[in-house]
Enzyme design. Sequence first.
Site, PDB file in Angstrom:
ATOM      1  N   CYS A  74      -5.863  -6.584  -4.960  1.00 47.27           N
ATOM      2  CA  CYS A  74      -6.638  -5.997  -3.847  1.00 47.27           C
ATOM      3  C   CYS A  74      -6.003  -6.479  -2.545  1.00 47.27           C
ATOM      4  CB  CYS A  74      -8.103  -6.443  -3.933  1.00 47.27           C
ATOM      5  SG  CYS A  74      -9.122  -5.768  -2.608  1.00 47.27           S
ATOM      6  N   HIS A 160      -1.749   3.094  -9.194  1.00 46.51           N
ATOM      7  CA  HIS A 160      -1.929   4.038  -8.075  1.00 46.51           C
ATOM      8  C   HIS A 160      -1.244   5.356  -8.371  1.00 46.51           C
ATOM      9  CE1 HIS A 160      -3.743   1.371  -5.034  1.00 46.51           C
ATOM     10  NE2 HIS A 160      -3.123   0.425  -5.718  1.00 46.51           N
ATOM     11  N   GLU A 209     -10.775   5.147  -4.419  1.00 45.86           N
ATOM     12  CA  GLU A 209     -10.445   3.961  -5.206  1.00 45.86           C
ATOM     13  C   GLU A 209     -11.098   3.965  -6.594  1.00 45.86           C
ATOM     14  OE1 GLU A 209     -10.607   0.027  -3.820  1.00 45.86           O
ATOM     15  OE2 GLU A 209     -10.036   0.512  -1.758  1.00 45.86           O
ATOM     16  N   CYS A 218      -7.445   0.802   1.974  1.00 44.02           N
ATOM     17  CA  CYS A 218      -7.025   0.284   0.675  1.00 44.02           C
ATOM     18  C   CYS A 218      -5.635  -0.323   0.862  1.00 44.02           C
ATOM     19  CB  CYS A 218      -6.994   1.397  -0.371  1.00 44.02           C
ATOM     20  SG  CYS A 218      -6.470   0.822  -2.016  1.00 44.02           S
ATOM     21  N   GLY A 221      -3.238   0.445  -1.915  1.00 48.49           N
ATOM     22  CA  GLY A 221      -2.966   1.886  -1.815  1.00 48.49           C
ATOM     23  C   GLY A 221      -1.979   2.191  -0.711  1.00 48.49           C
TER      24      GLY A 221
END
Length: 275
Positions: A74, A160, A209, A218, A221
């Site tokens: 994260c 992703h 997400e 994100c 991301g």
Amino acid sequence: MINFTKMHGLGNDFVVIDAIGQDINLTAEQVHFIADRHFGVGCDQLLLVERPVRENADFKYRIFNADGGEVAQCGNGARCFARFVREKKLTAKDEVTVDTNAGQLLLRFIDGGLITVNMGVPKHAPEQIPLLMKDEAVQYSLEYDGGIVSFSALSMGNPHAVIQVEDVVSAPLETVGPWLEKHPVFSERVNVGFMQVVNRQRIKLRVYERGAAETLACGSGACAAVVAGIEQGLLDSNVSVGLPGGDLLIEWAGRGQPVFMSGPAVSVYEGQIRI
Ligand SMILES: N[C@H](CCC[C@H](N)C(=O)O)C(=O)O
């Protein structure tokens, strides 16, 4: 009662809990309750700060999505973790090494109250997509609603998919997002990014997400989108990523190299929750 700190990275918000000074053992249901924006505190992810696993690390931190599922990476959470351990005086270091379920991250405090995270080396054909595995191809296509959805697939320690769109505002995030998140080709589901290339040093991005739906930002991301854009020859190595919650700076020197992400982390309030 559990003491927590409410934090965010560009509006991607977290409940951060010191699991060193508190004896914490949360079930997925309890995480889901804490993350609930009506019945609990409310957050996109919950972060647990623990003692390190490896000798050369300062801490371990664990990440749980709002749906209660534990995940391994994260980006915005990593910056909030760093801010947390400094504000709680659990460390005075300017550079912090932290164990995660995706490996070790190096976090550095830089000028302007920002934090730079070495997010590790991206993997181009993440194991979560065995059905789509090609010869390290990074572009895949799936049939959807009578048409074709093409995307790049890669892992930043979490999976992703990155879809290039003309305009993030009108991107079909509400429909294609949940459809691809749960598509069976992704054995562990996937985070779905919608990337608009503004120029070679700037993209706009919205992310649906895994386990949290659309977030205001994100971090992993943003890293995945920049890697996908550079791989396709669309971007230079330093890119500003405009997310609904604000901007991140992403740097990647190419295959085999780590991705660096720089951005803010904010503490909002301290609280206690009865669990
Ligand atoms: N939803 C992600 C975890 C949080 C990632 C995001 N909040 C970030 O800043 O990278 C996953 O299931 O892999």
